[in-house]
Design a protein around this motif. Structure first.
Motif, PDB file in Angstrom:
ATOM      1  N   ILE A  18      40.342  19.438  36.978  1.00 17.04           N
ATOM      2  CA  ILE A  18      40.393  20.773  37.544  1.00 17.04           C
ATOM      3  C   ILE A  18      41.831  21.197  37.726  1.00 17.04           C
ATOM      4  CG2 ILE A  18      39.859  22.116  39.607  1.00 17.04           C
ATOM      5  CD1 ILE A  18      37.335  20.593  39.892  1.00 17.04           C
ATOM      6  N   SER A  19      42.661  20.346  38.224  1.00 22.42           N
ATOM      7  CA  SER A  19      44.099  20.583  38.265  1.00 22.42           C
ATOM      8  C   SER A  19      44.767  19.270  38.593  1.00 22.42           C
ATOM      9  CB  SER A  19      44.465  21.641  39.305  1.00 22.42           C
ATOM     10  OG  SER A  19      44.154  21.167  40.597  1.00 22.42           O
ATOM     11  N   ASP A  20      46.031  19.126  38.144  1.00 21.32           N
ATOM     12  CA  ASP A  20      46.742  17.902  38.465  1.00 21.32           C
ATOM     13  C   ASP A  20      47.128  17.911  39.936  1.00 21.32           C
ATOM     14  OD1 ASP A  20      48.415  17.685  35.275  1.00 21.32           O
ATOM     15  OD2 ASP A  20      46.521  16.860  35.972  1.00 21.32           O
ATOM     16  N   SER A 320      40.890  10.064  48.874  1.00 22.15           N
ATOM     17  CA  SER A 320      41.631   9.680  47.673  1.00 22.15           C
ATOM     18  C   SER A 320      42.317   8.329  47.862  1.00 22.15           C
ATOM     19  CB  SER A 320      42.658  10.754  47.308  1.00 22.15           C
ATOM     20  OG  SER A 320      43.579  10.955  48.364  1.00 22.15           O
ATOM     21  N   TYR A 321      42.886   8.104  49.044  1.00 20.81           N
ATOM     22  CA  TYR A 321      43.520   6.812  49.318  1.00 20.81           C
ATOM     23  C   TYR A 321      42.495   5.684  49.257  1.00 20.81           C
ATOM     24  CZ  TYR A 321      45.778   3.000  51.853  1.00 20.81           C
ATOM     25  OH  TYR A 321      46.270   1.774  52.208  1.00 20.81           O
ATOM     26  N   SER A 399      37.763  15.681  38.457  1.00 21.54           N
ATOM     27  CA  SER A 399      38.129  16.198  39.770  1.00 21.54           C
ATOM     28  C   SER A 399      39.534  15.808  40.196  1.00 21.54           C
ATOM     29  CB  SER A 399      37.140  15.675  40.823  1.00 21.54           C
ATOM     30  OG  SER A 399      37.221  14.259  40.913  1.00 21.54           O
ATOM     31  N   SER A 400      40.215  14.969  39.410  1.00 18.36           N
ATOM     32  CA  SER A 400      41.530  14.417  39.746  1.00 18.36           C
ATOM     33  C   SER A 400      41.467  13.435  40.911  1.00 18.36           C
ATOM     34  CB  SER A 400      42.552  15.532  40.050  1.00 18.36           C
ATOM     35  OG  SER A 400      42.854  16.256  38.894  1.00 18.36           O
ATOM     36  N   GLN A 406      45.225   6.259  36.144  1.00 17.59           N
ATOM     37  CA  GLN A 406      43.867   5.735  36.202  1.00 17.59           C
ATOM     38  C   GLN A 406      42.962   6.441  35.196  1.00 17.59           C
ATOM     39  OE1 GLN A 406      43.140   6.309  40.392  1.00 17.59           O
ATOM     40  NE2 GLN A 406      43.552   4.159  40.886  1.00 17.59           N
ATOM     41  N   SER A 407      43.152   7.746  35.023  1.00 20.98           N
ATOM     42  CA  SER A 407      42.362   8.486  34.035  1.00 20.98           C
ATOM     43  C   SER A 407      42.579   7.921  32.640  1.00 20.98           C
ATOM     44  CB  SER A 407      42.734   9.976  34.065  1.00 20.98           C
ATOM     45  OG  SER A 407      42.435  10.555  35.317  1.00 20.98           O
ATOM     46  N   ALA A 408      43.837   7.681  32.297  1.00 17.45           N
ATOM     47  CA  ALA A 408      44.149   7.106  30.984  1.00 17.45           C
ATOM     48  C   ALA A 408      43.553   5.705  30.855  1.00 17.45           C
ATOM     49  CB  ALA A 408      45.663   7.068  30.781  1.00 17.45           C
TER      50      ALA A 408
END
Length: 467
Positions: A18-20, A320-321, A399-400, A406-408
């Motif tokens: 959605i956005s970085d 997120s943490y 959703s970032s 981690q995405s990669a």
């Protein structure tokens, strides 16, 4: 495996977010510019993947595309394929899919309000597959938005919002105001020429479980509608603002959970049989994170809205943490867990959940590549669910929730384990499948969840869109 597959997957992963977002500076997430990375595709792949790639673009830009069988006059956004910026000759499979999708449309007083969960004319017993499910309609809604048929999605959003206001009871227990229905059915009375909606909040569901995810999907779809059409007025209406606040009040309440993550009762997230996901399954955590971010961008900053914005920001930081640190598994982390000391106490403990190294299943060591990683299925005291769940990991990218690294790594894992996770079929929902004695214990001998079928290692059509 063809190396271009992994390259394309990584580009889609970068583009679909959605956005970085900085790891911890979430306050800037609405100010950051969006990446515009084009995926390089081969000619023979293009027609098959056009709908999926358009979906990724659909959340950030609005580009109507070709739809066989679209009824004339149904939408003012219809664009001939020849005039579309990325015009292409559709694959016959796409035309068949659109035809099947239109056959599944459900109408209420002459207006389309959703699609059936499934159309199986060969089966006499349809159970509840003849209903409109909130989660099942989302892939259909995204396809309609891509094709410029936003009215269907708007009707669905407004109708489910109306159902949210109903008094909800499951086995005499009253549900919270913010609860959204799992599904609804339209009953037609040809004699009286009336339509009636019957909603299911879990009182008719198998297992009698109230849905946790319906409210999240509703917020996410409202955001998708807003981005696709540019129409801000729907999300800004008092009813939609109230609907979002009710959902958030339910899932952000301190009594709902004492951790940053969202506690889910067994079977109330994506399944209707015991699959051992009680607690904090990755699918719901990623969906929760995505819904919070979508709500953050749509809530008005009035007196009530500001309070929820502050609560969302705090939860996003904590969530997120928690997820990036405790749910993440790669080769290095696997080695660290293997060498964990147990029965550690105090804030300096490394093995915070007291995971016994001997509990690591043997298949993980062969499955984990030296490059790559993924969010595991669940974390609870003394136990980690090391299974790979596609939906949670893919939504974490979208959703970032996952960092760029981690995405990669998730995409690297899919590339390295392509045969196990994909093979010649859509991405598996879960890997590996459980079987034998474990299957009997965890699923309650559910024949629908035998190994490599349905939830237990099988594939869901919705994962095609996400992946």
């Amino acid at each position: 495996m063809d190396g271009t597959k992994g390259h394309g997957l990584r580009n889609v992963a970068s583009h679909c977010s959605i956005s970085d977002m900085d790891d911890y500076d979430i306050s800037k997430l609405l100010e950051k510019p969006r990446l515009n990375i084009e995926r390089q595709r081969s000619f023979d792949e293009r027609s098959l993947s056009e709908l999926t790639i358009s979906l990724a673009r659909g959340l950030d830009s609005y580009e109507p595309s070709y739809s066989p069988g679209a009824r004339s006059g149904r939408s003012g956004f219809d664009t001939p394929a020849s005039s579309a910026r990325n015009s292409f000759e559709p694959h016959p499979m796409v035309a068949d899919a659109w035809e099947a999708l239109r056959r599944s449309l459900v109408y209420f007083r002459g207006q389309p309000v959703g699609t059936l969960a499934a159309c199986d004319h060969a089966s006499e017993e349809v159970l509840n597959y003849d209903q409109v499910f909130v989660r099942d309609f989302v892939p259909s809604a995204l396809a309609f938005l891509i094709n410029g048929e936003a009215d269907i999605v708007k009707n669905f959003l407004l109708k489910t919002l109306l159902l949210q206001g109903w008094e909800k009871r499951v086995d005499r227990f009253k549900l919270g105001e913010g609860a959204m229905p799992a599904s609804f059915k339209v009953l037609h009375d040809p004699d009286r020429k009336t339509d009636t909606i019957v909603a299911d909040f879990g009182e008719s569901a198998i297992g009698r479980v109230a849905p946790v995810d319906s409210g999240f999907w509703w917020i996410i779809l409202l955001r998708a509608y807003t981005k696709a059409t540019g129409d801000l007025s729907l999300a800004e209406t008092p009813d939609c603002q109230k609907g979002m606040r009710l959902i958030l009040a339910l899932c952000l309440s301190e009594g709902f959970d004492t951790f940053p993550t969202l506690l889910c009762a067994d079977g109330c997230s994506m399944i209707d049989r015991r699959m051992g996901i009680y607690g904090y399954p990755i699918e719901i955590q990623a969906l929760f994170f995505m819904a919070l971010r979508c709500a953050l961008s749509m809530l008005k900053h009035d007196q009530e809205g500001k309070e929820f914005v502050e609560r969302i920001m705090k939860r996003l930081h904590a969530l997120s943490y928690h997820m990036r640190n405790y749910f993440w598994l790669d080769f290095q982390q696997l080695n660290d867990i293997y060498r964990y000391k147990t029965e550690e106490y105090s804030h300096t403990a490394v093995n915070k959940f007291n995971v016994i190294p001997d509990s690591i299943p043997d298949w993980v060591f062969d499955f984990m590549p030296t490059r790559g990683g993924y969010f595991i299925g669940n974390v609870s005291p003394a136990r980690m669910d090391f299974r790979w769940f596609a939906l949670g990991n893919c939504i974490a990218i979208l959703s970032s929730l996952a960092t760029p690294e981690q995405s990669a790594a998730i995409m690297d894992l899919i590339e390295a384990r392509w045969e196990e996770l994909v093979g010649e079929m859509p991405l598996k929902i879960c890997y590996p499948a459980i079987e034998s004695h474990e299957w009997r214990i965890v699923t309650g001998c559910d024949p629908k969840n035998t190994r490599w079928s349905y939830h237990n290692g099988g594939s869901w059509p919705g994962v095609v869109y996400i992946s």
